[in-house]
Design an enzyme around this catalytic site. Structure first.
Site, PDB file in Angstrom:
ATOM      1  CB  THR A  33      -0.434  -0.317   1.079  1.00  0.00           C
ATOM      2  OG1 THR A  33      -1.711  -1.055   1.157  1.00  0.00           O
ATOM      3  CG2 THR A  33      -1.803   0.809   1.567  1.00  0.00           C
ATOM      4  CB  SER A  91       2.723   7.659  -3.235  1.00  0.00           C
ATOM      5  OG  SER A  91       3.905   7.564  -2.572  1.00  0.00           O
ATOM      6  CG  ASP A  93       3.949  -2.211   1.227  1.00  0.00           C
ATOM      7  OD1 ASP A  93       4.058  -1.229   1.114  1.00  0.00           O
ATOM      8  OD2 ASP A  93       3.521  -2.934   2.181  1.00  0.00           O
ATOM      9  N   GLY A  94       6.660  -0.355   0.070  1.00  0.00           N
ATOM     10  CA  GLY A  94       7.250   0.578  -0.030  1.00  0.00           C
ATOM     11  C   GLY A  94       7.468   0.993   1.748  1.00  0.00           C
ATOM     12  CE  LYS A 129       5.420  -2.127   5.028  1.00  0.00           C
ATOM     13  NZ  LYS A 129       4.641  -0.791   4.095  1.00  0.00           N
ATOM     14  CD  GLU A 170       1.833  -1.035   4.539  1.00  0.00           C
ATOM     15  OE1 GLU A 170       1.277  -1.090   3.438  1.00  0.00           O
ATOM     16  OE2 GLU A 170       2.625  -0.962   5.481  1.00  0.00           O
ATOM     17  CE  LYS A 190       9.778   7.381   1.061  1.00  0.00           C
ATOM     18  NZ  LYS A 190       8.431   6.405   1.121  1.00  0.00           N
TER      19      LYS A 190
HETATM   20  O1  LIG Z   1       0.746   3.153   5.717  1.00  0.00           O
HETATM   21  C1  LIG Z   1       1.590   2.688   5.098  1.00  0.00           C
HETATM   22  C2  LIG Z   1       2.853   1.925   3.807  1.00  0.00           C
HETATM   23  O2  LIG Z   1       2.912   1.548   5.351  1.00  0.00           O
HETATM   24  C3  LIG Z   1       3.133   2.585   2.854  1.00  0.00           C
HETATM   25  O3  LIG Z   1       4.045   1.504   2.224  1.00  0.00           O
HETATM   26  C4  LIG Z   1       4.719   3.664   3.732  1.00  0.00           C
HETATM   27  O4  LIG Z   1       3.771   4.458   4.285  1.00  0.00           O
HETATM   28  C5  LIG Z   1       5.043   4.194   2.370  1.00  0.00           C
HETATM   29  O5  LIG Z   1       4.000   4.470   1.734  1.00  0.00           O
HETATM   30  P1  LIG Z   1       4.766   5.332   0.677  1.00  0.00           P
HETATM   31  O6  LIG Z   1       5.530   4.651  -0.496  1.00  0.00           O
HETATM   32  O7  LIG Z   1       4.095   5.738   0.362  1.00  0.00           O
HETATM   33  O8  LIG Z   1       6.193   6.524   0.921  1.00  0.00           O
END
Ligand SMILES: O=C[C@H](O)[C@H](O)[C@H](O)COP(=O)(O)O
Length: 259
Positions: free
Chosen positions: A52, A54, A109-110, A122, A131, A149
């Protein structure tokens, strides 16, 4: 942990293969590059954890695209949020759940933070519980990030360390969380949204308290155990020793870090 491998940009036509450009890439372009690289790990017939956020969104789109082109077949996706569930359906990924598929081949996942040992923060998008359940059931967990990150210590970025809690007497739980890390100058804030400051409600109908630290929180495993021992806490956003691979996209190319 293996040393990072710098992967030079290849030269065919996919986003991955764009030569290192002379213009500055946006953060979203870097996220997409990392996501497309991760999808190279996907094989037909796999049961996949779909992340989940971006960054993960690009991976889900890419998997849908490859299914549509017939380059991937017989994929089953296990989404980590309602939002990803909707997105995956919209791009044609067949979905299931952990009850039917308790062991997954791969999750992508991110993350909000990645430390040098591939521990993660996360949940700044609010999806940490699902997750952690899905990614904890995977044989391989590939994390995709842009270089912003990367941190030396989790919780040291001054940004939120999310903790999912039950709504019942949330102030009590938030105070106990804050007290737990008093020495680290911890401040806990209920996550809210909108002009009226309504509590943010997770997919599991819980609240989130974001912890902000002024100092290093020290031993991460001890911090994790202490948080999880508090009644009222459902889960926290530290993903310790879970990632098997982290793909980092930067202006210089892609670095793949393996456990
Ligand atoms: O709850 C959100 C998740 O852990 C996302 O994978 C994390 O916040 C990274 O999100 P993004 O890829 O939007 O930076």
């Amino acid at each position: 942990m293996e040393a990072g491998i710098l992967v030079p940009s290849p030269t065919s036509s996919s986003p991955l293969s764009t030569p290192i450009p002379s213009v500055i890439l946006t953060q979203d372009e870097l996220k997409k590059i990392a996501a497309y690289k991760a999808v190279e790990y996907v094989e037909s017939g796999m049961v996949l954890g779909l992340g989940t956020g971006s960054t993960a969104k690009h991976a889900v789109d890419r998997i849908g695209e490859l299914l549509h082109q017939g380059k991937l077949q017989n994929i089953v996706g296990i989404p980590t949020s309602k939002k990803t569930h909707e997105q995956a359906l919209s791009v044609g990924i067949p979905l299931s759940d952990l009850d039917s598929h308790p062991v997954l081949d791969l999750a992508i996942d991110g993350a909000d933070e990645v430390d040098p040992h591939l521990n993660l923060v996360k949940g700044r998008g609010g999806s940490l519980l699902r997750e952690k359940m899905v990614e904890g059931a995977c044989r391989k967990f590939v994390v995709i990030v842009d270089e912003s990150k990367l941190v030396k210590h989790l919780g040291g970025s001054g940004l939120a360390m999310p903790v999912e809690i039950v709504p019942f007497c949330w102030k009590f739980t938030a105070k106990r969380l804050q007290d737990l890390f008093e020495d680290a100058g911890c401040v806990g804030k209920l996550r809210t949204f909108g002009e009226n400051g309504e509590p943010f409600v997770t997919d599991n109908r819980n609240y989130i308290v974001d912890l902000y630290f002024k100092k290093d929180i020290g031993d991460l495993k001890a911090a994790s155990d202490a948080i999880l021992q508090l009644a009222g806490v459902v889960e926290h956003g530290m993903f310790l020793d879970m990632a098997t691979t982290v793909i980092v996209a930067s202006e210089l190319g892609i670095t793949v870090k393996n456990k």
